[in-house]
Design an enzyme around this catalytic site. Sequence first.
Site, mmCIF file in Angstrom:
data_model
loop_
_atom_site.group_PDB
_atom_site.id
_atom_site.type_symbol
_atom_site.label_atom_id
_atom_site.label_comp_id
_atom_site.label_asym_id
_atom_site.label_seq_id
_atom_site.Cartn_x
_atom_site.Cartn_y
_atom_site.Cartn_z
ATOM 1 N NE ARG A 40 0.238 -6.183 2.863
ATOM 2 C CZ ARG A 40 -0.219 -6.643 1.585
ATOM 3 N NH1 ARG A 40 0.420 -7.260 0.811
ATOM 4 N NH2 ARG A 40 -1.407 -6.249 1.552
ATOM 5 N NE ARG A 81 -10.086 -7.652 -1.352
ATOM 6 C CZ ARG A 81 -8.730 -7.417 -1.743
ATOM 7 N NH1 ARG A 81 -8.359 -7.937 -2.932
ATOM 8 N NH2 ARG A 81 -7.829 -6.856 -1.133
ATOM 9 C CE LYS A 227 -3.324 -1.453 2.644
ATOM 10 N NZ LYS A 227 -3.692 -2.858 2.262
ATOM 11 C CB THR A 285 1.082 -0.400 -4.560
ATOM 12 O OG1 THR A 285 0.133 -0.359 -3.099
ATOM 13 C CG2 THR A 285 0.190 -1.136 -5.530
#
Length: 486
Positions: A40, A81, A227, A285
């Site tokens: 990834r 973020r 996702k 995760t």
Amino acid sequence: MTAINDSTYRQTKIIATLGPSTSSKKSIEGLIDAGVDLIRLNFSHGDKESHIKRAKLVREIADKKHYHIGIVGDLQGPKIRITRFINSKIDLKNGSKFTIDYNHPFDEGTEEVVGTTYKDLVGQLDTNDILLLDDGRIELKVEKISGSKIVSKVISGGLLYDSKGINKKGGGLSAAAISEKDHEDIKVAAEIGVDYLAVSFPREAKDIEMARKLLNDAGNDGGIIAKIERAEALKNIDEIIEASNAIMIARGDLGVEIGDAQLPAVQKNLIKKARKKDKVVITATQMMESMITNSIPTRAEVFDVANAVIDGTDAVMLSSETAMGDHPVEAVEAMSRICEGSEGQNPLTMKGSNYSIENKKVDRAIAMACMLTADNLNPTAIAAITESGSTALWMSRINHSVPIFALTTHTRTLRKVTLYRGVYPARIKTIDTNHETVNRDAINVLTNLNVAKDDDLVIITKGDLAGIEGGTNAIKVVRVGHLAEI
């Protein structure tokens, strides 16, 4: 690459994220030797040049070893973020004041203030809202909003690194699914030749369709991974799964939005739903989070990975563990052992599988018939001679313990099937229209891989017309070494 020998066929695939800890040829080679099936590239971090360099190394190493390794390009998406700190990280103390300010200089964050990538963050918050940073590790309570500044009190502190995500407890922060940065990163992904593109924070099928169009327009026909990390996505999950080639259960942000207590049941349901719709599913995760610094996983992490495997996930993914951890190779090795052990203790078998077919496609019917035949004959392997990999995918949706080898001349297909549970890529030199030649070539591939030996039963699926996608229309049961019977 999934380990294959005389006795071991790890069904569950492993995805490892590249980063500062795994940028060198030696480190990437270590990951591949440890059993990685896909790599990834996280476009949330790094630049175009670093991603291209890493992808090139993956291709070179895989080609040298005659392995087939898939590459996943993961878009940053509209993830909200913080920006960067002067020293890359800070240590937030409980009870201290901490400000998030859109107008703060990008690289000059301190223990008092940091910037954010999302200009409209202040407009989506109220006093007393709880902000969760870095997948919920850091908890802040909003005390005051003034202009571009969000002044908060640290409820749960700790180390906070550059560029970590921000979410609001209970969800509610939103932005367009495909950002301007994503548009540029899709072009990079196409240039790299990714096998899959992961779309972050999709809310509906239109987000997936847009990403697919942008990737296709850039000259790449890779699969699209949705996702699942928004509560909104769960409301539209059926249409999102239908529009995607695979889904990723991204448990960090999803857990923030729906609450940790809901995650296990949601994970199980998503795995079941994806498999039923003939789609691939990835569980991701914090699966081996402690191995960022420790050389062995915790017992809780072992059970976490094992439960995902037993539920039927196609792949499990490592993020920070391999991107920035101290023990990236050991993390892959540990995950591989857990997958194999879980499959061995409670393997997905074909008994009780649902062979019903919801459509009239001949090639899908052949795939189902092959698995029913395998259920009764217990062959050593299945050789699915395929153009696109679809036949192998459909077979893998049936609970099984027989290894499925996707035999094809197409490099793109070989890399694509690396994500399918229990499917192993293998190159066949040519796909001839002569059935006897095709059967012999397929058996030769399996014997050369030490998968099958004399007197073993092998099932072969193929089509009458070579080079025609969707042309699978025949099953052949072969006993290895009895060439006259082919």
